[in-house]
Design a protein around this motif. Structure first.
Motif, PDB file in Angstrom:
ATOM      1  N   ASN A  56       0.828  -1.199   0.000  1.00  0.00           N
ATOM      2  CA  ASN A  56       0.000   0.000   0.000  1.00  0.00           C
ATOM      3  C   ASN A  56       0.868   1.258   0.000  1.00  0.00           C
ATOM      4  OD1 ASN A  56      -2.588   1.156   0.035  1.00  0.00           O
ATOM      5  ND2 ASN A  56      -2.491   1.452   2.253  1.00  0.00           N
ATOM      6  N   ASN A  95       0.899   3.942  -2.980  1.00  0.00           N
ATOM      7  CA  ASN A  95       0.606   5.349  -2.684  1.00  0.00           C
ATOM      8  C   ASN A  95       1.735   6.244  -3.177  1.00  0.00           C
ATOM      9  OD1 ASN A  95      -1.742   4.643  -1.491  1.00  0.00           O
ATOM     10  ND2 ASN A  95      -1.063   4.962   0.617  1.00  0.00           N
ATOM     11  N   GLN A 154       1.258  12.119  -9.622  1.00  0.00           N
ATOM     12  CA  GLN A 154       0.455  13.345  -9.500  1.00  0.00           C
ATOM     13  C   GLN A 154       1.378  14.575  -9.457  1.00  0.00           C
ATOM     14  OE1 GLN A 154      -1.749  13.734  -5.842  1.00  0.00           O
ATOM     15  NE2 GLN A 154      -3.198  15.192  -6.712  1.00  0.00           N
ATOM     16  N   ASP A 179      -5.491  11.698 -11.446  1.00  0.00           N
ATOM     17  CA  ASP A 179      -6.416  12.844 -11.416  1.00  0.00           C
ATOM     18  C   ASP A 179      -6.368  13.632 -12.731  1.00  0.00           C
ATOM     19  OD1 ASP A 179      -3.775  13.434 -10.664  1.00  0.00           O
ATOM     20  OD2 ASP A 179      -4.355  15.271  -9.641  1.00  0.00           O
ATOM     21  N   ASP A 236     -12.749  -0.489  -5.706  1.00  0.00           N
ATOM     22  CA  ASP A 236     -12.166   0.846  -5.778  1.00  0.00           C
ATOM     23  C   ASP A 236     -13.118   1.806  -6.496  1.00  0.00           C
ATOM     24  OD1 ASP A 236     -12.003   0.253  -8.472  1.00  0.00           O
ATOM     25  OD2 ASP A 236      -9.828  -0.035  -8.483  1.00  0.00           O
ATOM     26  N   PHE A 237     -12.605   2.965  -6.851  1.00  0.00           N
ATOM     27  CA  PHE A 237     -13.414   4.010  -7.488  1.00  0.00           C
ATOM     28  C   PHE A 237     -14.026   3.543  -8.804  1.00  0.00           C
ATOM     29  CE2 PHE A 237      -9.281   4.420  -9.396  1.00  0.00           C
ATOM     30  CZ  PHE A 237      -9.533   4.814 -10.701  1.00  0.00           C
ATOM     31  N   ASN A 238     -13.462   2.473  -9.365  1.00  0.00           N
ATOM     32  CA  ASN A 238     -13.866   1.938 -10.656  1.00  0.00           C
ATOM     33  C   ASN A 238     -14.846   0.766 -10.530  1.00  0.00           C
ATOM     34  OD1 ASN A 238     -13.258   2.568 -13.271  1.00  0.00           O
ATOM     35  ND2 ASN A 238     -11.082   2.041 -13.049  1.00  0.00           N
ATOM     36  N   ARG A 239     -15.231   0.414  -9.293  1.00  0.00           N
ATOM     37  CA  ARG A 239     -16.044  -0.769  -8.964  1.00  0.00           C
ATOM     38  C   ARG A 239     -15.311  -2.070  -9.252  1.00  0.00           C
ATOM     39  NH1 ARG A 239     -22.378  -0.146  -8.654  1.00  0.00           N
ATOM     40  NH2 ARG A 239     -22.596   2.100  -8.641  1.00  0.00           N
TER      41      ARG A 239
END
Lengths: 242, 242
Positions: free
Chosen positions: A29, A33, A40, A47, A166-169
């Motif tokens: 993790n 990260n 980023q 993003d 996650d954010f994408n299912r």
């Protein structure tokens, strides 16, 4: 030559298991990260990419840990990028303790996908930004190895739930690693032998599907294969206990 | 009057669900990390207590969220302690956004246990350190409510695995909350209604046991009960959707 960027971490209470050392998952993790934050910071993070319906997808990863640090131990992760050709970005990581001693080496292969067509993109679409960060420094360990066949001696089933996705299912990368560690005899995780973990992410799996996790112990190597409802492999991995 | 300490957070990519807002579990995690770090900073953290075979155990918690913040949103948690009598320490939390607007209120009840006898301790054993931090400022929301009976309309089973357990080989607090959210219809979690969550931790559950998670929807209230192999409740909770 680009020496990359360095990020500071510490092993927090929620990162340790009953041996009071960091779990393999918590170290993965931190590594992922670092990848996210560094991309980023350099202008090619998820993003920014998502604004053009693009995203990074982790394809393969190899992680070597000589030790797993104890609770409250501070450590550093340095990350840099190698050229991986037209379709792959290679991101490397070196983990060091406060005395500068290396205890972890990671190399990972990423592709960029078009979220609408769900297809890989030629990295030349972001090449200018990305190329300026490419370093000549080689990866700190052998590149990820393919895990071809697993003949499970043990299997468990796992229905994909809300906390897995996650954010994408899609199932979160960390949860695949959890599922594999969860099927191991717990004593093996308490031994804290140096290890190398190779993971190969093959397909995505989605909310509501049921996964079958297979595990084969072959000498000092633990092999894993996670299959979807339709019998297709979604993820394979190997842990070499050294 | 002790105004407590303030800690800075940000909603990281691993904290959000498919709606790109922080999960309830990730917010609970930030709150509990704040408790741990603040107790450590004040000299009565688990690291110090464990040297005398003592530890804090979370008994009850109530959390109110008006909103769940979006990815990359910075926020602050202020925490302070109230006197909870001889056996309980009451720790409160106020969550505010960058503009100083309150969006979350939490109050929690902790007891201190003797790890050898597995029995609660009189807080007077650490009273000098602990008392000097007690504040007159009241809790920011009603104290945790008891959840007495749950008549499950749905149940799932969960075998306790390596990734569920903490340093004590007991199920991690966050995993109970995950198990409860995982049994909800996923659409309810996508609605992002303001909510109040009351959780009551009754007994510990251990590696290898199988838990049964029960869920009852009663109007705007979701009720949960997690039972152990032996049929005894280990955790009950209620979410009031406002």
């Amino acid at each position: 030559m680009n020496a990359g960027n360095v990020y500071d971490f510490s092993v927090e209470p929620q990162d340790v298991d009953f041996t009071l050392r960091a779990t393999i998952t918590s170290m993965c993790n931190c590594v992922l990260n670092t990848a996210g934050v560094d991309a980023q910071r350099n202008g090619f993070g998820t993003d920014t990419l998502l604004k053009n319906d693009r995203s990074w997808v982790l394809s393969r990863m190899a992680l070597e840990f000589d030790i797993l640090p104890e609770q409250y131990t501070p450590f550093k992760i340095r990350t840099w990028i190698n050229d991986g050709g037209r379709l792959l970005s290679v991101r490397n990581f070196l983990l060091t303790d406060d005395g500068g001693n290396v205890f972890g080496r990671v190399t990972s292969q990423w592709c960029m996908i078009d979220m609408v067509r769900r297809a890989p993109l030629d990295l030349s679409s972001v090449v200018e930004l990305h190329r300026s960060y490419v370093s000549d420094e080689p990866a700190p360990c052998d590149r990820p190895r393919k895990v071809l066949t697993v003949n499970p001696q043990h299997t468990t089933e796992h229905r994909i739930v809300y906390s897995d996705i996650d954010f994408n299912r899609h199932v979160n990368t960390m949860r695949y690693i959890d599922m594999m560690l969860d099927i191991l005899p717990i004593e093996m995780l308490a031994e804290h032998r140096p290890l190398r973990l190779d993971v190969h992410f093959i397909r995505e799996s989605r909310y509501g599907h049921t996964l079958t996790v297979g595990y084969e112990q072959n000498g000092d190597v633990s092999l894993f294969e996670i299959k979807s409802d339709d019998g297709e492999a979604v993820c394979r991995a190997a842990i070499e206990w050294r």
